[in-house]
Write a protein that holds these residues in place. Structure first.
Motif, short mmCIF file in Angstrom:
data_model
loop_
_atom_site.label_atom_id
_atom_site.label_comp_id
_atom_site.label_asym_id
_atom_site.label_seq_id
_atom_site.Cartn_x
_atom_site.Cartn_y
_atom_site.Cartn_z
N SER A 240 -4.72 -22.27 -35.31
CA SER A 240 -5.78 -22.67 -34.37
C SER A 240 -7.14 -22.27 -34.93
O SER A 240 -8.12 -23.01 -34.80
CB SER A 240 -5.58 -21.99 -33.02
OG SER A 240 -4.29 -22.21 -32.53
N LYS A 340 -6.87 -14.14 -28.66
CA LYS A 340 -6.39 -14.47 -27.31
C LYS A 340 -7.02 -13.53 -26.28
O LYS A 340 -6.36 -13.06 -25.36
CB LYS A 340 -4.85 -14.44 -27.23
CG LYS A 340 -4.16 -15.33 -28.28
CD LYS A 340 -2.75 -15.69 -27.92
CE LYS A 340 -2.08 -16.45 -29.08
NZ LYS A 340 -0.70 -16.85 -28.80
N ASP A 342 -8.79 -14.23 -24.04
CA ASP A 342 -8.79 -14.85 -22.69
C ASP A 342 -7.56 -14.42 -21.89
O ASP A 342 -7.53 -14.60 -20.67
CB ASP A 342 -8.81 -16.38 -22.83
CG ASP A 342 -7.69 -16.90 -23.71
OD1 ASP A 342 -6.77 -17.52 -23.19
OD2 ASP A 342 -7.73 -16.65 -24.94
N SER A 365 -11.36 -15.59 -29.04
CA SER A 365 -10.42 -16.44 -28.31
C SER A 365 -10.64 -17.88 -28.76
O SER A 365 -11.77 -18.35 -28.78
CB SER A 365 -10.64 -16.36 -26.81
OG SER A 365 -9.98 -17.45 -26.19
N VAL A 367 -9.35 -20.27 -27.15
CA VAL A 367 -9.36 -21.07 -25.93
C VAL A 367 -10.76 -21.06 -25.32
O VAL A 367 -11.36 -22.10 -25.07
CB VAL A 367 -8.30 -20.56 -24.93
CG1 VAL A 367 -8.46 -21.22 -23.57
CG2 VAL A 367 -6.90 -20.83 -25.49
N SER A 368 -11.32 -19.86 -25.10
CA SER A 368 -12.67 -19.78 -24.51
C SER A 368 -13.76 -19.81 -25.58
O SER A 368 -14.94 -19.89 -25.26
CB SER A 368 -12.80 -18.49 -23.69
OG SER A 368 -12.85 -17.39 -24.57
N GLU A 369 -13.37 -19.76 -26.86
CA GLU A 369 -14.29 -19.72 -28.01
C GLU A 369 -15.13 -18.45 -28.04
O GLU A 369 -16.14 -18.38 -28.75
CB GLU A 369 -15.17 -20.97 -28.09
CG GLU A 369 -14.36 -22.26 -28.16
CD GLU A 369 -15.02 -23.39 -28.92
OE1 GLU A 369 -16.25 -23.36 -29.10
OE2 GLU A 369 -14.29 -24.31 -29.35
#
Ligand SMILES: Nc1nc2c(ncn2[C@@H]2O[C@H](COP(=O)(O)OP(=O)(O)O)[C@@H](O)[C@H]2O)c(=O)[nH]1
Ligand SMILES: [Mg+2]
Length: 461
Positions: A240, A340, A342, A365, A367-369
């Motif tokens: 990712s 991670k 988040d 993260s 996901v939340s950058e």
């Protein structure tokens, strides 16, 4: 009397890359440039009468049968105010290799010769337009792929390295003059006082050369690019992260551990640096032969890299493999990503950090950058640790070797100068040091080295 310039051939080549483009340039340089190209031009003013550095529109014709080849701009540059120092004509036609080749053939039919790779730049060097290190900078400028490489090439083209080398050579020559003067005026050795001063000055020059040599690794990395490896256990977010940096779905991301097996390598621009980013198979004890091989490759890549981004998943307990890895990795070449962020944190992560305080940590993260923009800046500052140095950055192996020879000669000079209470200087060592430095600028370079350097250029440059 015969003009020596008559001996010099006039050369021509296509100067733009092969392929279709809106413009393609044919370049001609040499003493007969305007005479050779005159029959190719159909327009209001003969080429010989055109003003220098002025563009003229006209037709390009084949002088053999007067057939039209193209419409083009003709840009004459009278020597010595040109790239090569000779008369140059640039014919800016349409960017079609077929018709550009026709122009080149027409020029050859009129007495020009095809240029060899780098021959235009070689002529610039031979006519004193630039020294050898600047000619090398032209090549680096053409191939620069990052801001830092571009900046380095410009610095060197403007003569930053040349000026430094010239200064060192002048200082060494002054020492030789001083030694010779003191030998001429006394029948003894050099007086102790001036002997000491001379040693100090040589020592100082040697130190400056040494500092330039010590910057070589950084210089080379800036030219060739840095290698950054993403490592860690399976499923922590390595692929990712790779995709985030590349801004595309390059690596397959799944919730299944062991998805990435082979190394994935991609070039990347990161904060102005050229970086080769490598995504790897996650480290874990696996019995699957393909995965085992992937893990072996990952370890090898990691050992060779300039920096490792070691990704941890804070929502999971660190495993024994993580503690094993902490023992293997070099803290100064590693950044640990607490990824991670988040998700809820496992308390054991804090224990892990306390147990391994030698590492640098940063929270991220995908996901939340969170933390990703800062991560890029952090990576850059970990790759280039030193602040900007006073000395020019040496990035080419040829220059480093010449500097090492110079340093060696100065050291041997210093060693053999102290002879009990008196001083005796082997000026030969100083002369050899000057010779070595002169190879960088081309003052003392052998012909076959010139050929090697200019052969690396493309044709037309
Ligand atoms: N919540 C959360 N999930 C993530 C994060 N980074 C990756 N993941 C997820 O974790 C799983 C494994 O990711 P992947 O990049 O394939 O991990 P790799 O095995 O280390 O390459 C995928 O389902 C990702 O969507 C993150 O920062 N937060
Ligand atoms: Mg992966």
């Amino acid at each position: 009397m015969k003009n020596p310039d008559d001996e010099k051939e006039t050369i021509c080549a296509i100067a733009t890359p092969h392929g279709e483009g809106s413009i393609g340039i044919v370049r001609i340089s040499g003493p007969r440039t305007f005479k050779i190209s005159a029959p190719l031009y159909r327009g209001p003013k003969p080429i010989q009468n055109m003003a220098s550095h002025t563009a003229y529109f006209g037709e390009v014709v084949n002088p053999i049968d007067n057939s039209l080849i193209d419409q083009a701009l003709f840009l004459p540059m009278h020597g010595p105010n040109s790239y090569t120092g000779e008369d140059i004509l640039e014919i800016q036609a349409h960017g079609n290799p077929f018709l550009l080749q026709k122009i080149v053939s027409a020029l050859i039919s009129q007495g020009a010769r095809m240029a060899r790779p780098g021959e235009f730049t070689q002529r610039a060097f031979l006519s004193g337009k630039m020294d050898l290190s600047q000619a090398e900078a032209v090549m680096e400028l053409i191939s620069a792929k990052s801001t830092s490489q571009h900046q380095w090439a410009l610095d060197q083209l403007k003569g930053r390295l040349s000026i430094k080398i010239e200064t060192l050579m002048t200082r060494l020559l002054a020492i030789i003059a001083e030694i010779e003067a003191s030998i001429d005026f006394s029948d003894q050795d050099i007086p102790v006082q001036s002997g000491k001063e001379i040693v100090t000055e040589i020592q100082q020059i040697k130190d400056e050369i040494h500092e330039m040599i010590s910057n070589y690794d950084l210089g080379r990395q800036i030219i060739e690019g840095f290698t950054v490896v993403i490592a860690g256990r399976p499923n922590v977010g390595k692929s990712s992260l790779m995709n985030y940096f590349l801004q595309e779905d390059r690596a397959i991301v799944t919730p299944e551990a062991g998805t990435t097996r082979d190394l994935l390598q991609e070039p990347l621009q990161l904060e102005g640096l050229s970086v080769k980013l490598i995504d790897t198979a996650g480290f874990r004890n696996s019995h699957h032969p393909i995965e085992q091989e992937g893990i072996r490759r990952a370890q090898k890549a990691q050992e060779r890299s300039d920096l490792t981004l070691w990704v941890l998943d804070i929502s999971e307990k660190p495993s024994t493999e993580d503690h094993d890895m902490a023992k293997k990795l070099q803290p100064e070449k590693t950044i640990i990503l607490l990824n991670k962020s988040d998700l809820p944190k496992q308390g054991d992560i804090d224990n892990f950090i306390q147990k391994h305080p030698q590492f640098k940590y940063t929270s991220t993260s995908l996901v939340s950058e969170e933390g990703l923009a800062q991560l890029k800046i952090y990576i850059k500052s970990n790759l280039i640790k030193q602040p900007e140095k006073e000395q020019p950055l040496v990035a080419l192996l040829r220059h480093k070797i010449a500097l090492e020879t110079a340093e060696e000669k100065l050291l041997s000079g210093i060693k053999s100068s102290q002879n009990g209470d008196s001083f005796e200087f082997p000026a030969i060592d100083l002369r050899e040091a000057i010779d070595a430095l002169g190879q960088i600028t081309g003052e003392t370079t052998l012909d076959d080295i010139f050929d090697q350097i200019f052969n690396q250029f493309c044709i037309g440059k």
